[in-house]
Design a protein around this motif. Sequence first.
Motif, PDB file in Angstrom:
ATOM      1  N   GLY A 177       0.801  -1.215   0.000  1.00 52.69           N
ATOM      2  CA  GLY A 177       0.000   0.000   0.000  1.00 52.69           C
ATOM      3  C   GLY A 177       0.830   1.258   0.000  1.00 52.69           C
ATOM      4  O   GLY A 177       0.496   2.237   0.675  1.00 52.69           O
ATOM      5  N   THR A 178       1.922   1.238  -0.769  1.00 55.69           N
ATOM      6  CA  THR A 178       2.809   2.389  -0.799  1.00 55.69           C
ATOM      7  C   THR A 178       3.240   2.694  -2.226  1.00 55.69           C
ATOM      8  O   THR A 178       2.750   2.093  -3.179  1.00 55.69           O
ATOM      9  N   THR A 179       4.137   3.658  -2.365  1.00 52.97           N
ATOM     10  CA  THR A 179       4.635   4.065  -3.676  1.00 52.97           C
ATOM     11  C   THR A 179       6.137   3.871  -3.744  1.00 52.97           C
ATOM     12  O   THR A 179       6.816   3.733  -2.715  1.00 52.97           O
ATOM     13  N   ALA A 180       6.667   3.901  -4.949  1.00 53.73           N
ATOM     14  CA  ALA A 180       8.111   3.772  -5.124  1.00 53.73           C
ATOM     15  C   ALA A 180       8.855   4.904  -4.434  1.00 53.73           C
ATOM     16  O   ALA A 180       9.939   4.703  -3.867  1.00 53.73           O
ATOM     17  N   ALA A 181       8.292   6.093  -4.458  1.00 53.95           N
ATOM     18  CA  ALA A 181       8.959   7.255  -3.876  1.00 53.95           C
ATOM     19  C   ALA A 181       9.138   7.140  -2.368  1.00 53.95           C
ATOM     20  O   ALA A 181      10.048   7.742  -1.796  1.00 53.95           O
ATOM     21  N   GLU A 182       8.287   6.360  -1.734  1.00 54.29           N
ATOM     22  CA  GLU A 182       8.352   6.202  -0.280  1.00 54.29           C
ATOM     23  C   GLU A 182       9.101   4.940   0.139  1.00 54.29           C
ATOM     24  O   GLU A 182       9.126   4.604   1.324  1.00 54.29           O
ATOM     25  N   SER A 183       9.729   4.267  -0.825  1.00 55.27           N
ATOM     26  CA  SER A 183      10.264   2.938  -0.560  1.00 55.27           C
ATOM     27  C   SER A 183      11.754   2.845  -0.860  1.00 55.27           C
ATOM     28  O   SER A 183      12.299   3.590  -1.674  1.00 55.27           O
ATOM     29  N   LEU A 184      12.389   1.885  -0.201  1.00 55.81           N
ATOM     30  CA  LEU A 184      13.806   1.619  -0.386  1.00 55.81           C
ATOM     31  C   LEU A 184      14.005   0.107  -0.402  1.00 55.81           C
ATOM     32  O   LEU A 184      13.456  -0.607   0.438  1.00 55.81           O
ATOM     33  N   MET A 185      14.808  -0.387  -1.362  1.00 56.40           N
ATOM     34  CA  MET A 185      15.109  -1.814  -1.473  1.00 56.40           C
ATOM     35  C   MET A 185      16.530  -2.080  -1.003  1.00 56.40           C
ATOM     36  O   MET A 185      17.463  -1.380  -1.412  1.00 56.40           O
ATOM     37  N   ILE A 186      16.704  -3.112  -0.160  1.00 58.08           N
ATOM     38  CA  ILE A 186      18.019  -3.492   0.349  1.00 58.08           C
ATOM     39  C   ILE A 186      18.284  -4.940  -0.036  1.00 58.08           C
ATOM     40  O   ILE A 186      17.506  -5.834   0.318  1.00 58.08           O
ATOM     41  N   ALA A 222      15.046  -3.065  -8.672  1.00 58.10           N
ATOM     42  CA  ALA A 222      14.379  -1.969  -7.970  1.00 58.10           C
ATOM     43  C   ALA A 222      14.529  -0.657  -8.728  1.00 58.10           C
ATOM     44  O   ALA A 222      13.590   0.142  -8.825  1.00 58.10           O
ATOM     45  N   TYR A 223      15.718  -0.425  -9.284  1.00 60.83           N
ATOM     46  CA  TYR A 223      15.964   0.795 -10.059  1.00 60.83           C
ATOM     47  C   TYR A 223      14.971   0.902 -11.222  1.00 60.83           C
ATOM     48  O   TYR A 223      14.395   1.965 -11.467  1.00 60.83           O
ATOM     49  N   ASN A 224      14.762  -0.186 -11.929  1.00 61.48           N
ATOM     50  CA  ASN A 224      13.844  -0.163 -13.065  1.00 61.48           C
ATOM     51  C   ASN A 224      12.387   0.002 -12.653  1.00 61.48           C
ATOM     52  O   ASN A 224      11.549   0.360 -13.478  1.00 61.48           O
ATOM     53  N   ALA A 225      12.102  -0.267 -11.381  1.00 60.26           N
ATOM     54  CA  ALA A 225      10.755  -0.041 -10.860  1.00 60.26           C
ATOM     55  C   ALA A 225      10.624   1.325 -10.204  1.00 60.26           C
ATOM     56  O   ALA A 225       9.580   1.640  -9.627  1.00 60.26           O
ATOM     57  N   GLY A 226      11.687   2.134 -10.261  1.00 63.49           N
ATOM     58  CA  GLY A 226      11.649   3.480  -9.694  1.00 63.49           C
ATOM     59  C   GLY A 226      11.881   3.537  -8.205  1.00 63.49           C
ATOM     60  O   GLY A 226      11.613   4.562  -7.565  1.00 63.49           O
ATOM     61  N   ILE A 227      12.416   2.449  -7.635  1.00 69.13           N
ATOM     62  CA  ILE A 227      12.649   2.369  -6.195  1.00 69.13           C
ATOM     63  C   ILE A 227      14.137   2.594  -5.906  1.00 69.13           C
ATOM     64  O   ILE A 227      15.001   2.012  -6.574  1.00 69.13           O
ATOM     65  N   ASP A 228      14.447   3.421  -4.938  1.00 68.70           N
ATOM     66  CA  ASP A 228      15.838   3.597  -4.529  1.00 68.70           C
ATOM     67  C   ASP A 228      16.370   2.300  -3.928  1.00 68.70           C
ATOM     68  O   ASP A 228      15.609   1.463  -3.429  1.00 68.70           O
TER      69      ASP A 228
END
Length: 230
Positions: A175-184, A195-201
């Motif tokens: 229930g969130t957006t890529a802009a509010e998310s971070l992948m580790i 993650a980069y291709n999905a717009g996630i940092d």
Amino acid sequence: MKTYRHLFFDLDHTLWDFEKNADETLRHLYALHDFARYGFPVEEFIARYSEVNHALWRMYQANKISQQELRDIRFVRSLAKLGVPENEVPAQISAQFTDILPLKSAVFPYTHEVLDYLRGKYTLHLITNGFQDVQHIKLASSQLTDYFREVVTSESSGCLKPDRRIFEHALERAGTTAAESLMIGDNLECDVLGAYNAGIDQVYFNPDKRRHTAEVTYEISCLSELKGFL
């Protein structure tokens, strides 16, 4: 500066210490089946298995083999490299590995301490290509289950990392957006580029400080395009 609200973790090789847990499991199987009688040491057995398993996982992530094929082939090929005839490979060894490995509990140093700190500030989730039937057992065995709200697997989403669709599915589930998310994660292709291709940092987990010089590329891996996968 961005304000992250949701953190998405990979599991194997990032939180759960796959190499250590697999090492313990393979040593157990080596002794159980008395592979020493063939004249190769346990370290060679582990090395050949790691080599074969890594290559087969690359094929699996590229939709070239199925989950079941990976499980069926890896010990036959590993032991063949060590001179064990196919008809002497224990029929149950693959199932034994799959049953024993998830019960191992080793995690990377300070995993629980870091997660204890983070869960007070962020909502935590998992995105994993690992097989669904064992990932939840790994989480329970290593006391990681309660840290994560959503556990997104390749089977539940229909796609494998680095396909952007598994990340988009995870965002929807959370229930969130890529802009509010971070992948580790520990994998430059699956975790970072995906993650980069999905717009996630992204944060690249690289405890061994490995240097990378090759260009990172990937093939689309969507389970819906792989006939007979499940």
